[in-house]
Design an enzyme around this catalytic site. Structure first.
Site, PDB file in Angstrom:
ATOM      1  N   THR A   1       3.329   0.607  10.624  1.00 53.43           N
ATOM      2  CA  THR A   1       2.425  -0.400  11.177  1.00 53.43           C
ATOM      3  C   THR A   1       2.603  -0.927  12.342  1.00 53.43           C
ATOM      4  O   THR A   1       2.160  -1.514  12.942  1.00 53.43           O
ATOM      5  CB  THR A   1       1.963  -1.529  10.377  1.00 53.43           C
ATOM      6  OG1 THR A   1       0.864  -0.073   9.757  1.00 53.43           O
ATOM      7  CG2 THR A   1       0.991  -1.931  10.487  1.00 53.43           C
TER       8      THR A   1
ATOM      9  N   SER B   1       5.400   5.790   7.662  1.00 54.42           N
ATOM     10  CA  SER B   1       6.132   5.518   6.053  1.00 54.42           C
ATOM     11  C   SER B   1       6.398   6.127   5.382  1.00 54.42           C
ATOM     12  O   SER B   1       6.600   6.611   4.539  1.00 54.42           O
ATOM     13  CB  SER B   1       7.276   4.062   6.220  1.00 54.42           C
ATOM     14  OG  SER B   1       5.976   4.046   4.879  1.00 54.42           O
TER      15      SER B   1
ATOM     16  N   THR C   1       6.154  -0.343   5.617  1.00 58.44           N
ATOM     17  CA  THR C   1       5.861  -1.172   4.366  1.00 58.44           C
ATOM     18  C   THR C   1       5.432  -0.131   2.598  1.00 58.44           C
ATOM     19  O   THR C   1       5.922  -0.521   2.173  1.00 58.44           O
ATOM     20  CB  THR C   1       4.666  -2.059   4.318  1.00 58.44           C
ATOM     21  OG1 THR C   1       2.523  -1.530   4.655  1.00 58.44           O
ATOM     22  CG2 THR C   1       4.298  -3.082   5.491  1.00 58.44           C
ATOM     23  N   ASP C   2       5.201   0.887   3.488  1.00 61.80           N
ATOM     24  CA  ASP C   2       4.284   1.483   2.161  1.00 61.80           C
ATOM     25  C   ASP C   2       6.037   2.044   1.929  1.00 61.80           C
ATOM     26  O   ASP C   2       5.640   2.705   0.311  1.00 61.80           O
ATOM     27  CB  ASP C   2       3.447   3.291   3.140  1.00 61.80           C
ATOM     28  CG  ASP C   2       2.105   2.737   2.833  1.00 61.80           C
ATOM     29  OD1 ASP C   2       1.635   1.485   2.256  1.00 61.80           O
ATOM     30  OD2 ASP C   2       1.153   3.325   4.061  1.00 61.80           O
TER      31      ASP C   2
HETATM   32  C1  SIN Z   1       3.509   2.885   7.086  1.00 58.17           C
HETATM   33  O1  SIN Z   1       4.391   2.646   5.879  1.00 58.17           O
HETATM   34  O2  SIN Z   1       4.453   3.664   8.336  1.00 58.17           O
HETATM   35  C2  SIN Z   1       2.067   2.605   7.026  1.00 58.17           C
HETATM   36  C3  SIN Z   1       1.167   1.614   6.862  1.00 58.17           C
HETATM   37  C4  SIN Z   1       2.429  -0.295   7.292  1.00 58.17           C
HETATM   38  O3  SIN Z   1       3.603   0.254   8.054  1.00 58.17           O
HETATM   39  O4  SIN Z   1       2.046  -1.239   6.416  1.00 58.17           O
END
Ligand code: SIN
Length: 319
Positions: free
Chosen positions: A16, A65, A98-99
């Site tokens: 993100t 991710s 973050t995932d």
């Molecule tokens: C991801 O994990 O690539 C999408 C969600 C995020 O980064 O918060």
């Protein structure tokens, strides 16, 4: 290794933090992994001033991710080690979704020979947001990588520093989405300075538990799956996975490593077929406390997703 340089290398993997939405007010309807890491850095002029270090960027991957996989981890680990081995490099920063950030952090902790900092950072809001969190997180990550005597793999977001072992995404929306369970953050980033929590030791060189050469030369990835024990659990899923060639099973157990009896029977069958079984707790805090008579080893405090990574690496080392 002697750290003489001031160069920080930022490796981009997507997420993100590199996402964009059609509407600046939209913090959830965006597409992750759209902006290249060089453009991300270029959009934060203040970054070039942070600590006086030179910042260099390299795109290793560009993914949401949720789609992270072993091949990208391998590529990322090799690029990290390459830069860490360069005396001109002070530390490595990784932009990541973050995932699955906690999984990548643990993978790197397991394989890198790390006498310098490796800092993963991310964002919950896309780069196109009215108030994106990515730029500050990236500035904080670079500042941590430039701080004195920092060694090992860390995650930095929302002003908090977390270690690779305990960090976990605990919220799907809010900007401070990460926590470290019972341990709490290792420290905080405040206006470019680090304030460590009391009794935190970060100055020790960390030697990867698994040799990075093993990763570099690996051709096949050991197959390890996570299976959840819950009310009404059955053994059919485990049986099916064994028929499908699974090599390891991590059980996300209830409480202190307990497993529904029907699933336990299937796991005994799996073990007889040569499948390695590891227990982790599905509880958000604490860890499984081993006791006499336990049928299977526990994950020594690793969450199910991290226990899966360690078991994959163990199987790779044993192959
Ligand atoms: C991801 O994990 O690539 C999408 C969600 C995020 O980064 O918060």
């Amino acid at each position: 290794m002697q750290v003489s340089g001031q160069k920080i290398v930022v490796l981009g993997t997507g997420g993100t933090i590199a996402g964009t939405a059609a509407d600046a007010a939209d913090n959830i309807g965006y597409k992750a992994a759209q902006v290249g890491v060089r453009d991300l850095l270029a959009s934060i002029p203040a970054l070039r001033l942070a600590g006086g270090g030179a910042v260099e960027a390299e795109q290793v991957a560009q993914v949401d991710s949720k789609d992270m996989d072993f091949d990208i981890w391998k590529q990322l680990a090799l690029r990290c080690q390459h830069h860490l081995d360069n005396p001109a490099v002070r530390g490595v920063v990784i932009t990541h979704g973050t995932d699955t950030l906690e999984e990548t952090a643990w993978f790197l902790q397991e394989v890198l020979h790390c006498a310098k900092p490796v800092v993963l950072t991310s964002a919950m809001r896309p780069a196109s947001a009215l108030t994106p969190d990515g730029p500050q997180n990236l500035m904080d990550a670079v500042a941590l990588a430039l701080a004195p005597d920092v060694r090992g793999v860390f995650a930095v977001a929302a002003g908090e520093i977390h270690g690779a072992r305990l960090v976990q995404k605990v919220h799907p929306y809010r900007v401070n989405a990460f926590a470290s369970g019972d341990g709490g953050p290792m420290g905080w980033m405040e206006e470019g300075s680090v304030r460590w929590a009391p009794n935190i030791a970060v100055g020790h060189e960390s030697k990867g538990r698994i040799a990075i050469d093993l990763i570099a030369n690996s051709v096949v990835t050991p197959r390890v799956e996570i299976i959840l024990s819950h009310a009404g659990a059955q053994g059919r899923m485990a049986d099916a996975l064994v028929r499908d060639g699974v090599q390891g099973l991590v059980v996300a157990c209830t409480g202190n490593g307990t497993i529904h009896h029907a699933l336990e029977d299937a796991l005994l069958r799996a073990q007889s077929a040569g499948v390695r079984v590891v227990r982790a707790t599905r509880c958000i805090g604490g860890q499984v406390l081993p006791k006499p008579g336990d049928l299977w080893v526990d994950s020594r405090g690793l969450s199910p997703v991290k226990a899966r990574i360690s078991l994959m690496l163990d199987l790779l080392a044993a192959s």
